[in-house]
Design a protein around this motif. Sequence first.
Motif, PDB file in Angstrom:
ATOM      1  N   PRO A  10      54.144  46.059  23.152  1.00 37.99           N
ATOM      2  CA  PRO A  10      53.974  47.506  23.297  1.00 37.99           C
ATOM      3  C   PRO A  10      52.689  47.922  24.024  1.00 37.99           C
ATOM      4  O   PRO A  10      51.766  47.121  24.193  1.00 37.99           O
ATOM      5  CB  PRO A  10      53.929  48.001  21.843  1.00 37.99           C
ATOM      6  CG  PRO A  10      53.558  46.830  21.028  1.00 37.99           C
ATOM      7  CD  PRO A  10      53.761  45.581  21.820  1.00 37.99           C
ATOM      8  N   GLU A  11      52.638  49.216  24.410  1.00 34.79           N
ATOM      9  CA  GLU A  11      51.547  49.704  25.256  1.00 34.79           C
ATOM     10  C   GLU A  11      50.227  49.933  24.525  1.00 34.79           C
ATOM     11  O   GLU A  11      49.154  49.754  25.103  1.00 34.79           O
ATOM     12  CB  GLU A  11      51.959  50.999  25.981  1.00 34.79           C
ATOM     13  CG  GLU A  11      52.299  52.196  25.093  1.00 34.79           C
ATOM     14  CD  GLU A  11      53.742  52.196  24.588  1.00 34.79           C
ATOM     15  OE1 GLU A  11      54.393  51.137  24.652  1.00 34.79           O
ATOM     16  OE2 GLU A  11      54.200  53.248  24.121  1.00 34.79           O
ATOM     17  N   GLU A  12      50.305  50.327  23.245  1.00 36.47           N
ATOM     18  CA  GLU A  12      49.059  50.783  22.614  1.00 36.47           C
ATOM     19  C   GLU A  12      47.971  49.701  22.558  1.00 36.47           C
ATOM     20  O   GLU A  12      46.831  49.960  22.970  1.00 36.47           O
ATOM     21  CB  GLU A  12      49.348  51.384  21.234  1.00 36.47           C
ATOM     22  CG  GLU A  12      48.368  52.500  20.941  1.00 36.47           C
ATOM     23  CD  GLU A  12      48.570  53.171  19.613  1.00 36.47           C
ATOM     24  OE1 GLU A  12      49.640  53.000  18.997  1.00 36.47           O
ATOM     25  OE2 GLU A  12      47.628  53.876  19.190  1.00 36.47           O
ATOM     26  N   PRO A  28      48.378  43.255  30.880  1.00 31.48           N
ATOM     27  CA  PRO A  28      47.299  43.769  31.714  1.00 31.48           C
ATOM     28  C   PRO A  28      46.017  44.035  30.941  1.00 31.48           C
ATOM     29  O   PRO A  28      46.032  44.245  29.735  1.00 31.48           O
ATOM     30  CB  PRO A  28      47.880  45.081  32.250  1.00 31.48           C
ATOM     31  CG  PRO A  28      48.863  45.495  31.224  1.00 31.48           C
ATOM     32  CD  PRO A  28      49.425  44.244  30.625  1.00 31.48           C
ATOM     33  N   SER A  29      44.908  44.051  31.686  1.00 31.11           N
ATOM     34  CA  SER A  29      43.604  44.379  31.112  1.00 31.11           C
ATOM     35  C   SER A  29      43.577  45.859  30.729  1.00 31.11           C
ATOM     36  O   SER A  29      44.451  46.629  31.144  1.00 31.11           O
ATOM     37  CB  SER A  29      42.516  44.134  32.153  1.00 31.11           C
ATOM     38  OG  SER A  29      42.701  45.071  33.223  1.00 31.11           O
ATOM     39  N   LYS A  30      42.545  46.240  29.988  1.00 28.01           N
ATOM     40  CA  LYS A  30      42.388  47.630  29.567  1.00 28.01           C
ATOM     41  C   LYS A  30      42.322  48.552  30.788  1.00 28.01           C
ATOM     42  O   LYS A  30      42.929  49.621  30.821  1.00 28.01           O
ATOM     43  CB  LYS A  30      41.090  47.740  28.743  1.00 28.01           C
ATOM     44  CG  LYS A  30      40.870  49.099  28.153  1.00 28.01           C
ATOM     45  CD  LYS A  30      39.626  49.089  27.267  1.00 28.01           C
ATOM     46  CE  LYS A  30      39.431  50.467  26.668  1.00 28.01           C
ATOM     47  NZ  LYS A  30      38.320  50.517  25.739  1.00 28.01           N
ATOM     48  N   TYR A  31      41.617  48.120  31.814  1.00 23.64           N
ATOM     49  CA  TYR A  31      41.489  48.961  33.014  1.00 23.64           C
ATOM     50  C   TYR A  31      42.852  49.141  33.685  1.00 23.64           C
ATOM     51  O   TYR A  31      43.273  50.259  33.966  1.00 23.64           O
ATOM     52  CB  TYR A  31      40.488  48.327  33.997  1.00 23.64           C
ATOM     53  CG  TYR A  31      40.241  49.217  35.199  1.00 23.64           C
ATOM     54  CD1 TYR A  31      39.185  50.125  35.210  1.00 23.64           C
ATOM     55  CD2 TYR A  31      41.085  49.166  36.318  1.00 23.64           C
ATOM     56  CE1 TYR A  31      38.970  50.961  36.296  1.00 23.64           C
ATOM     57  CE2 TYR A  31      40.880  50.004  37.406  1.00 23.64           C
ATOM     58  CZ  TYR A  31      39.820  50.897  37.390  1.00 23.64           C
ATOM     59  OH  TYR A  31      39.618  51.737  38.457  1.00 23.64           O
ATOM     60  N   ALA A  32      43.546  48.028  33.915  1.00 24.13           N
ATOM     61  CA  ALA A  32      44.843  48.109  34.610  1.00 24.13           C
ATOM     62  C   ALA A  32      45.870  48.881  33.770  1.00 24.13           C
ATOM     63  O   ALA A  32      46.761  49.546  34.314  1.00 24.13           O
ATOM     64  CB  ALA A  32      45.350  46.707  34.932  1.00 24.13           C
ATOM     65  N   ALA A  33      45.729  48.806  32.445  1.00 23.39           N
ATOM     66  CA  ALA A  33      46.679  49.500  31.562  1.00 23.39           C
ATOM     67  C   ALA A  33      46.532  51.013  31.629  1.00 23.39           C
ATOM     68  O   ALA A  33      47.374  51.752  31.114  1.00 23.39           O
ATOM     69  CB  ALA A  33      46.506  49.008  30.119  1.00 23.39           C
ATOM     70  N   ASN A  65      54.713  52.157  33.464  1.00 26.69           N
ATOM     71  CA  ASN A  65      54.469  51.640  32.125  1.00 26.69           C
ATOM     72  C   ASN A  65      54.004  50.200  32.290  1.00 26.69           C
ATOM     73  O   ASN A  65      54.502  49.482  33.156  1.00 26.69           O
ATOM     74  CB  ASN A  65      55.730  51.688  31.259  1.00 26.69           C
ATOM     75  CG  ASN A  65      56.115  53.124  30.940  1.00 26.69           C
ATOM     76  OD1 ASN A  65      55.260  53.962  30.667  1.00 26.69           O
ATOM     77  ND2 ASN A  65      57.393  53.427  30.994  1.00 26.69           N
ATOM     78  N   VAL A  66      53.064  49.792  31.442  1.00 24.85           N
ATOM     79  CA  VAL A  66      52.414  48.502  31.679  1.00 24.85           C
ATOM     80  C   VAL A  66      53.025  47.394  30.810  1.00 24.85           C
ATOM     81  O   VAL A  66      52.330  46.509  30.338  1.00 24.85           O
ATOM     82  CB  VAL A  66      50.891  48.617  31.463  1.00 24.85           C
ATOM     83  CG1 VAL A  66      50.293  49.540  32.516  1.00 24.85           C
ATOM     84  CG2 VAL A  66      50.553  49.112  30.056  1.00 24.85           C
ATOM     85  N   ARG A  67      54.329  47.472  30.641  1.00 28.14           N
ATOM     86  CA  ARG A  67      55.072  46.607  29.714  1.00 28.14           C
ATOM     87  C   ARG A  67      56.541  46.700  30.070  1.00 28.14           C
ATOM     88  O   ARG A  67      56.910  47.502  30.926  1.00 28.14           O
ATOM     89  CB  ARG A  67      54.846  47.152  28.299  1.00 28.14           C
ATOM     90  CG  ARG A  67      55.161  48.668  28.363  1.00 28.14           C
ATOM     91  CD  ARG A  67      55.214  49.392  27.120  1.00 28.14           C
ATOM     92  NE  ARG A  67      55.355  50.811  27.339  1.00 28.14           N
ATOM     93  CZ  ARG A  67      56.494  51.462  27.528  1.00 28.14           C
ATOM     94  NH1 ARG A  67      57.634  50.801  27.543  1.00 28.14           N
ATOM     95  NH2 ARG A  67      56.524  52.754  27.732  1.00 28.14           N
ATOM     96  N   MET A  68      57.378  45.943  29.380  1.00 29.52           N
ATOM     97  CA  MET A  68      58.817  46.135  29.571  1.00 29.52           C
ATOM     98  C   MET A  68      59.234  47.436  28.877  1.00 29.52           C
ATOM     99  O   MET A  68      58.563  47.912  27.970  1.00 29.52           O
ATOM    100  CB  MET A  68      59.610  44.977  28.957  1.00 29.52           C
ATOM    101  CG  MET A  68      59.649  43.721  29.804  1.00 29.52           C
ATOM    102  SD  MET A  68      60.297  43.999  31.471  1.00 29.52           S
ATOM    103  CE  MET A  68      62.043  44.148  31.172  1.00 29.52           C
TER     104      MET A  68
END
Length: 422
Positions: free
Chosen positions: A70-72, A92-97, A283-286
């Motif tokens: 998940p994204e959080e 992804p890293s915090k920045y890329a997220a 979104n930085v996830r599936m």
Amino acid sequence: MNIGLIGSGGREHAICQKIFESRSVDRIFCIPGNAGTSKIAINIKANILNFKEIHKIVKTNKIDLVIVGPEEPLVKGLVDFLIKKKIKVFGPSKYAAKLEGSKAFMKKLCEKNNIPTAKFKICKNLTQVKEFLKISKLPIVVKADGLAAGKGVTICSSSEKVHNISREIFNGKFRSSKKLVLEEFLIGKEVSYFIIVDKNNFKFFGTAQDHKKVKEKDQGPNTGGMGAYSPAPIVNKSLEKKIIYKIVKPTLRALKKSNNHYRGFLYVGLMVVKREPFLIEFNVRMGDPECQVILPRLNSDFIKIIYNAVIDNLRRIKIKWKNEKSMTIVLCSKGYPGNYKKDVLITKINKIKFDKKVKIYHAGTKLKDGDVVSTGGRVLNFTSTGNSFFKIRNLILKSLKMLNWKAGFYRKDIGWRVINKR
Ligand code: AMP
Ligand code: GLY
């Protein structure tokens, strides 16, 4: 290899199943998982935003690779935290997220890099909102800047509504941020395009069509997703080329240029207007339930792909897909996306012999004294594959009818765009 999978939804059960089928895996730990994952993995209860707790679980169980669903936790920096502790982790890293964690960040990146997206204004106060209203046509889309669990977007057909929603956001309705983005409303066809990314490369990871509205004929409030199908036929070669050259490559290049390369799944949410793709969201996830329809079509070893992405070796591997179509229908608790009952027994789930072609991915479920009970709004994902969306849907609907869970409901029209009326 021992794998740690963070999350507890239908997406994570689908990922867990693929990890289970992988040749190089010894043990799987789902943190915290659900009733479905408990059959093929070891569930470990934990707060997924308590990074120290996660690290302790990784160490205690000799986990070699962590996959974040998940994204959080991604937006809050779990990947950076684990990398500092020398743990192999996919995401992804915090920045890329921030591509998902801040709509303002994503929009500014689009503006700087000429990425096609709806016209917009980032606002911090009502004066700025009024300025945008003066120069724009209704409807206008109001988006909370930070994470809002799918509740941060409102399509407004009057200036009054734009004002009211904006005021709520400025007053801190969503704790993640007090900024907002106003956007022009795009009319077109929505589709989701997925890639997997490492430091140097990216590979196609499927297309899907979600159904966000709670009611049939796409009516009612938005949800996390009521069902999906894959592939999305609208994505032909020519559209795909535009998505890659106009959206994906400039985004990845921009992040790399700022020394913040992307690694992980990237979900590109698009509106296709007159055959041109416009970026609606990253979104930085599936996606969930998109993952539940994409992974059953995967014909390569999942962990091999993930591991190679973590060591920046994606270029060397081939990702193969089955020629089949796939669909999932989400069984929800009555009342969702509003209030619903929890801890309701799903009586027949372990007693019925469903068709072998139907897979059930658990989402909001847990085991209570050996029985499966509901714990969330989205409860089970009935999924199947085949050659015709019409036949797949019929098979799924038959199974849902057999389960006959009185506390639940589901949409019977998933896939209406691709299923011809008969
Ligand atoms: P988002 O969270 O940004 O994906 O927005 C949620 C949903 O709102 C999307 O899936 C779209 O259906 C709709 N939406 C968002 N932005 C726009 C827009 N600019 N024009 C039309 N519909 C939009
Ligand atoms: N199904 C939409 C999402 O995962 O964001």
